[in-house]
Design an enzyme around this catalytic site. Structure first.
Site, PDB file in Angstrom:
ATOM      1  CG  HIS A 153      11.788  -4.267   3.618  1.00 22.18           C
ATOM      2  ND1 HIS A 153      12.631  -3.771   4.561  1.00 22.18           N
ATOM      3  CD2 HIS A 153      12.342  -5.433   3.193  1.00 22.18           C
ATOM      4  CE1 HIS A 153      13.662  -4.583   4.714  1.00 22.18           C
ATOM      5  NE2 HIS A 153      13.519  -5.605   3.890  1.00 22.18           N
TER       6      HIS A 153
ATOM      7  CG  ASP B 198      10.464  -1.365   5.955  1.00 21.94           C
ATOM      8  OD1 ASP B 198      10.238  -2.423   6.537  1.00 21.94           O
ATOM      9  OD2 ASP B 198      11.468  -1.159   5.223  1.00 21.94           O
TER      10      ASP B 198
HETATM   11  C1  XUL Z   1      18.206  -8.991   6.488  1.00 25.73           C
HETATM   12  C2  XUL Z   1      18.590  -7.847   5.629  1.00 25.73           C
HETATM   13  C3  XUL Z   1      17.471  -7.181   4.935  1.00 25.73           C
HETATM   14  C4  XUL Z   1      17.772  -6.761   3.544  1.00 25.73           C
HETATM   15  C5  XUL Z   1      16.597  -6.178   2.809  1.00 25.73           C
HETATM   16  O1  XUL Z   1      19.260  -9.527   7.195  1.00 25.73           O
HETATM   17  O2  XUL Z   1      19.739  -7.502   5.525  1.00 25.73           O
HETATM   18  O3  XUL Z   1      17.069  -6.097   5.715  1.00 25.73           O
HETATM   19  O4  XUL Z   1      18.798  -5.838   3.496  1.00 25.73           O
HETATM   20  O5  XUL Z   1      15.511  -7.036   2.776  1.00 25.73           O
END
Ligand code: XUL
Ligand code: CO
Length: 443
Positions: free
Chosen positions: A105, A108
C-alpha cells in the site's frame, strides 16, 4: 546505489531447495523454483509475493497489547530516512527468500505528511529506492494499492464516504498510487474496500454509496488508460472487518457489483482465504465462483483459525487447503498477471526476525506441495472422470438437446408423460472422492 550498511539478516543466507528429506528449517523441502510442473516452472506457476504491510510494517500488536516485533533495523520513527532504510531490508529479505514479487500500500512504504503534497513527495522519495532495488534484484511489483482506511479522514469510508471531499481525497490518493505502480512496472492494482461498507443501515444510503464506488472505479480505469498503465485491476472480496458489512462481501457480490456497473472488462478478483471463511465460504468455493465467471485474477494466500471469528491472517500450512487452491488455479488456466501473495502475518509471539523466514518458507513449501499434488490429481484423471461421469446424461441425446436449446417445457412434459418417470440416479460418490484425495495427499 543505496545499500544498507550491514545486512539485516546476517546469519541467514539464500534459502535453497534441499528436498523432502532435509532437516534444515531454513531450506525448502518442496519449492524448487526451476522444477517443471505441467510444463511450467514452479516459479512461474506460483508467482510468490511478499506483502510489505505485514512483513515489514506490522508491529504485532493486538487489541490487548502493544507490538512485540523485534525489528533491529527500524529506528521506530516515521521518517522518510527510516522508510528508505526499510526498503533495503525488505529487498534483502525477499532476495534471500527467492520470491519474484512483492505488494504494498502507498502508506506502508512511505509516511503520510502534513499535506497531500508533502505525502506525495515522501512517496516519491521512497519509490526511487524501491525502483533501484527492483532493478538490482529483479524482484517485481505484483500489485500496488492505496491505503484508504487507516487515516481518520476515512472513518466513514473513502469512495463510499458521505463526505464528497473524502471521495475527492481518495481519488487524488489513488491517482498517485496508480502513477507509482505504473512507474514501478506493477503487474496489477488492487482495490480492497477498506471501510467501504456500513456500521448501521439507519444512517446509510446504500444505493448512493454503491454508485459512488462504481464511479470511483471507472475513474481509476480511465486514468490508468490515460497514463498507459495496462496492468490488471483486482477487487478483493471481504465480508466484514473493519465495517459490520463490507460491500465487496464475497466473490459473488463483487461479480454482481461489477456486472451492474459495467466493470467486468476491467476488474478481476483477488481472493483471500481468510476472507472466504469469514464470508462463510471455503476458498475452493470462491475460486470456483470467480473461475467459472472468468474473473479469477490473483490470490492472497493465508488462512484463518477455525475457532476464531476474525481475520487472523495466518500463514497457510494446510496441504489440503493449498491443494484445493492449486487445483482451482490450474483448472482456470493458472496465474497470469496474479500471484500467490502472502497476505499473512506471524503470530504476536513469533517476534524475532527469523520467524519471518520460517513463516514464508512454510507457506511457499505448502503451496509447492499443493501444486505437485494438484498436478498429480490432474494427470491421474480419476477425479475428473468421476465428476464427468456424474453429468453423463448431459452428454447423451436428451442432455445435448436441452443444452442446444432444442426443448421447451411442453416438449419436456411430453417426453416425461411418455416415460412416466426418470430411469434412475447415480451415486455422488463423495466418500470415494474424499478417499481418493487423501490417497494423493499421502503419496
Ligand atoms: C485486509 C486485506 C488487505 C488487502 C490490501 O483484510 O486483505 O491487506 O489485501 O488492501
Ligand atoms: Co488481502
Amino acid at each position: 546505489m543505496a545499500a544498507f550498511p550491514e545486512a539485516a539478516f546476517p546469519e541467514i543466507g539464500k534459502i535453497r531447495y534441499e528436498g523432502p528429506d532435509s532437516r534444515n528449517p531454513l531450506a525448502f523441502r518442496h519449492y524448487d523454483e526451476n522444477q517443471l510442473v505441467e510444463g511450467k516452472t514452479m516459479r512461474d506457476h506460483l508467482r510468490f509475493s511478499v506483502v510489505y504491510w505485514h512483513t515489514f510494517r506490522n508491529p504485532l500488536s493486538d487489541p490487548f497489547g502493544a507490538g512485540t516485533a523485534l525489528r533491529p533495523w527500524d529506528d521506530g520513527t516515521d521518517s522518510v530516512e527510516n522508510a528508505k532504510k526499510r526498503v533495503l531490508v525488505a529487498f534483502e529479505f525477499m532476495e534471500k527468500l527467492g520470491v519474484p514479487f512483492y505488494a504494498f500500500h502507498d502508506r506502508d512504504v512511505a509516511p503520510e505528511g502534513a499535506t497531500l503534497t508533502e505525502t506525495n513527495r515522501n512517496l516519491d522519495a521512497v519509490v526511487e529506492v524501491l525502483l533501484q532495488q527492483q532493478q538490482r534484484t529483479g524482484i517485481g511489483l505484483l500489485w500496488g494499492t492505496a491505503n484508504l482506511f487507516s487515516h481518520p479522514r476515512y472513518m466513514h469510508g473513502a469512495a463510499t464516504s458521505p463526505n464528497a471531499e473524502v471521495f475527492a481525497h481518495a481519488a487524488a490518493q489513488v491517482k498517485k498510487a496508480l502513477e507509482v505502480t505504473h512507474q514501478l512496472g506493477g503487474q496489477g492494482y488492487t482495490f480492497w474496500g477498506g471501510r467501504e461498507g456500513y456500521q448501521n443501515l439507519w444512517n446509510t444510503d446504500m444505493g448512493r454509496e454503491l454508485s459512488h464506488l462504481a464511479r470511483f472505479l471507472h475513474m481509476a480505469v480511465d486514468y490508468a488508460r490515460q497514463i498507459g498503465f495496462s496492468g490488471q485491476f483486482y477487487i478483493e472480496p471481504k465480508p466484514k472487518e473493519p465495517t459490520k458489512h463490507q460491500y465487496d462481501s464475497d466473490a459473488a457480490a463483487c461479480l454482481n457489483f461489477l456486472r451492474q456497473y459495467d466493470l467486468t472488462d476491467h476488474l478481476k478478483l483477488n481472493l483471500e482465504t481468510n476472507h472466504a471463511t469469514l464470508a462463510g465460504h471455503t476458498m475452493q468455493h470462491e475460486l470456483e465462483v470467480a473461475g467459472s465467471s472468468a474473473a479469477l485474477g490473483s490470490i492472497d494466500a493465508n488462512t484463518g483459525d477455525m475457532l476464531l471469528g476474525w481475520d487472523t491472517d495466518q500463514f497457510p500450512t494446510d496441504i489440503y487447503l493449498t491443494t484445493t487452491c492449486m487445483l482451482g488455479i490450474l483448472k482456470y488456466g493458472g496465474l497470469t498477471t496474479g500471484g500467490v501473495n502472502f497476505d499473512a502475518k506471524v503470530r504476536r509471539e513469533s517476534f524475532e526476525p527469523v520467524d519471518l523466514f520460517y513463516a514464508h518458507i512454510g507457506g511457499m513449501d505448502a503451496f509447492a506441495q499443493g501444486l505437485k499434488i494438484a498436478a498429480a490429481i490432474r494427470a491421474d484423471g480419476r477425479l475428473d472422470a468421476l465428476r464427468q461421469q456424474r453429468y453423463a446424461s448431459w452428454d447423451q441425446e436428451l442432455g445435448q438437446q436441452i443444452e442446444s436449446d432444442q426443448h421447451d417445457f411442453q416438449s419436456l412434459e411430453k417426453l416425461m408423460l411418455e416415460k412416466g418417470d426418470i430411469t434412475g440416479n447415480q451415486s455422488g460418490r463423495q466418500e470415494l472422492i474424499e478417499n481418493l484425495i487423501n490417497s494423493y495427499l499421502s503419496e
